[in-house]
Design an enzyme around this catalytic site. Sequence first.
Site, mmCIF file in Angstrom:
data_model
loop_
_atom_site.group_PDB
_atom_site.id
_atom_site.type_symbol
_atom_site.label_atom_id
_atom_site.label_comp_id
_atom_site.label_asym_id
_atom_site.label_seq_id
_atom_site.Cartn_x
_atom_site.Cartn_y
_atom_site.Cartn_z
ATOM 1 N N LEU A 74 0.978 -1.147 -0.008
ATOM 2 C CA LEU A 74 0.028 -0.037 -0.033
ATOM 3 C C LEU A 74 0.825 1.307 -0.065
ATOM 4 C CD1 LEU A 74 -2.855 -0.771 2.447
ATOM 5 C CD2 LEU A 74 -2.906 -0.986 0.020
ATOM 6 N N LYS A 75 2.322 1.082 0.209
ATOM 7 C CA LYS A 75 2.969 2.333 0.177
ATOM 8 C C LYS A 75 3.266 2.597 -1.341
ATOM 9 C CE LYS A 75 4.883 1.473 4.506
ATOM 10 N NZ LYS A 75 6.035 1.204 5.632
ATOM 11 N N TYR A 97 -6.238 0.074 11.885
ATOM 12 C CA TYR A 97 -4.947 1.115 12.019
ATOM 13 C C TYR A 97 -5.235 2.077 13.100
ATOM 14 C CZ TYR A 97 -3.384 -0.815 7.440
ATOM 15 O OH TYR A 97 -3.089 -1.474 6.550
ATOM 16 N N ARG A 98 -4.195 2.767 13.550
ATOM 17 C CA ARG A 98 -4.345 3.947 14.261
ATOM 18 C C ARG A 98 -4.960 5.044 13.605
ATOM 19 N NH1 ARG A 98 0.625 5.130 18.366
ATOM 20 N NH2 ARG A 98 1.640 2.998 18.114
ATOM 21 N N GLY A 138 -1.493 0.987 22.464
ATOM 22 C CA GLY A 138 -2.064 -0.025 23.423
ATOM 23 C C GLY A 138 -2.469 -1.374 23.139
ATOM 24 N N HIS A 139 -2.552 -2.210 24.121
ATOM 25 C CA HIS A 139 -3.064 -3.759 23.834
ATOM 26 C C HIS A 139 -4.251 -3.993 24.875
ATOM 27 C CE1 HIS A 139 -0.216 -5.102 20.596
ATOM 28 N NE2 HIS A 139 0.841 -4.513 21.455
ATOM 29 N N ASP A 140 -4.756 -5.057 24.735
ATOM 30 C CA ASP A 140 -5.791 -5.564 25.339
ATOM 31 C C ASP A 140 -5.814 -5.707 26.935
ATOM 32 O OD1 ASP A 140 -8.149 -7.888 24.794
ATOM 33 O OD2 ASP A 140 -7.630 -7.835 27.000
ATOM 34 N N ASN A 142 -4.401 -3.028 28.573
ATOM 35 C CA ASN A 142 -4.492 -1.493 28.604
ATOM 36 C C ASN A 142 -5.879 -1.013 28.531
ATOM 37 O OD1 ASN A 142 -1.772 -1.521 26.574
ATOM 38 N ND2 ASN A 142 -1.565 -1.110 28.704
ATOM 39 N N ASP A 168 -10.380 -7.681 22.791
ATOM 40 C CA ASP A 168 -9.977 -7.893 21.375
ATOM 41 C C ASP A 168 -11.467 -8.583 20.838
ATOM 42 O OD1 ASP A 168 -7.699 -6.573 21.399
ATOM 43 O OD2 ASP A 168 -6.490 -8.446 21.170
#
Length: 370
Positions: A74-75, A97-98, A138-140, A142, A168
Amino acid sequence: MPLPFLSGLRVVDLGQYLPGPYAAQLLGDLGATVVKVEPPGGDPLRRLGPVDSDGTTAAYKLLNAGKTVIRIDLKSADGRAALEGLLAKADALIESYRPGVMDKLGLGRERLREINPRLVHASLSGWGYDGPYATRAGHDLNYMAVGGGLDASGLPDRPVISYLPVADFASAQQTALAVAGALLGRERTGEGCFLDLSIMESVLGWQGLTLTAAARGTMPNRGEALLSGGAACYRIYRTADGRFVTLSALEAKFWAGFCEAVGRPDWIARQEDPLPQTELTAELDALFATRTLAEWKALLDPVDCCFEALPELTEVSDHPHIAARGQVRVSAGPEPLVETLMGLRVDGAPPPARAPLRESDAAAVLAGWE
């Protein structure tokens, strides 16, 4: 076979790891055609943890079964053009995505609307698209912490980590529900929409009861509430052979049935003892430690008292009820996959099956979508 409810609908899955891919898989279970788009190196979940002899993790195979997988850079201009071709013909896009990443790729909300005004775009991020944490990592663990999913659970001296990652999976199910609802709404309006979904807020949405109790000053300490370990009738107990059983005899009739079965009718009135029921719990601890798991099953399985043995994970697939319902499928071979299908049966049919994931390329997929 997948269910027919979303048959004919096309979903592009840009997710990685767990939440986005599982959300897309659920839509596939309901009949949608799901194409998962990965970078040239593949979804990192392919290599996160122990890998099989083919170099891919079991987790990746399980979460992406039923999909066609293609790889696009995609870049690059060609890669973005290929993805735009897919999205122009898609009904829904799921990405995790963020906030801001899709804009950097040249595929922000306005561009997607130009490509396909009927597209339902679900963006599942950790914290959501605005607020001070929007771009925070972050992850689950957090998300569970901030969303209120940890403080009330665990041991008196500390919370415990839930496993598998609750946030999640919760957010994946919420995303699939939101996409299905948006697709239904599109049938009325003719237009797609942008869905801002947060992993943390999926957990936060469950917390009305605990937040209300905390605001009123009535929230018990950790491990002391009715459903968190404070009641003797609702706990996990250890047996003489080191196994565990669950008792959830909340209703008076179930508690009375249990007490009569174990020869302790004097305990019946003590169900109303103030919480935490430390003394009564200690007595039940001592009682369950006098017999093996098999002995307790022989005594209490016939009793209508909300007693169940706690099977070890290696025993779950062979549990008589689970085996009879057909939701778990175990593949053959030296590296078996234990697949848990959607827990849904329509008109008496078995749970919707999933085909193994299939590797393809963008050109072939686009040709099939003409």
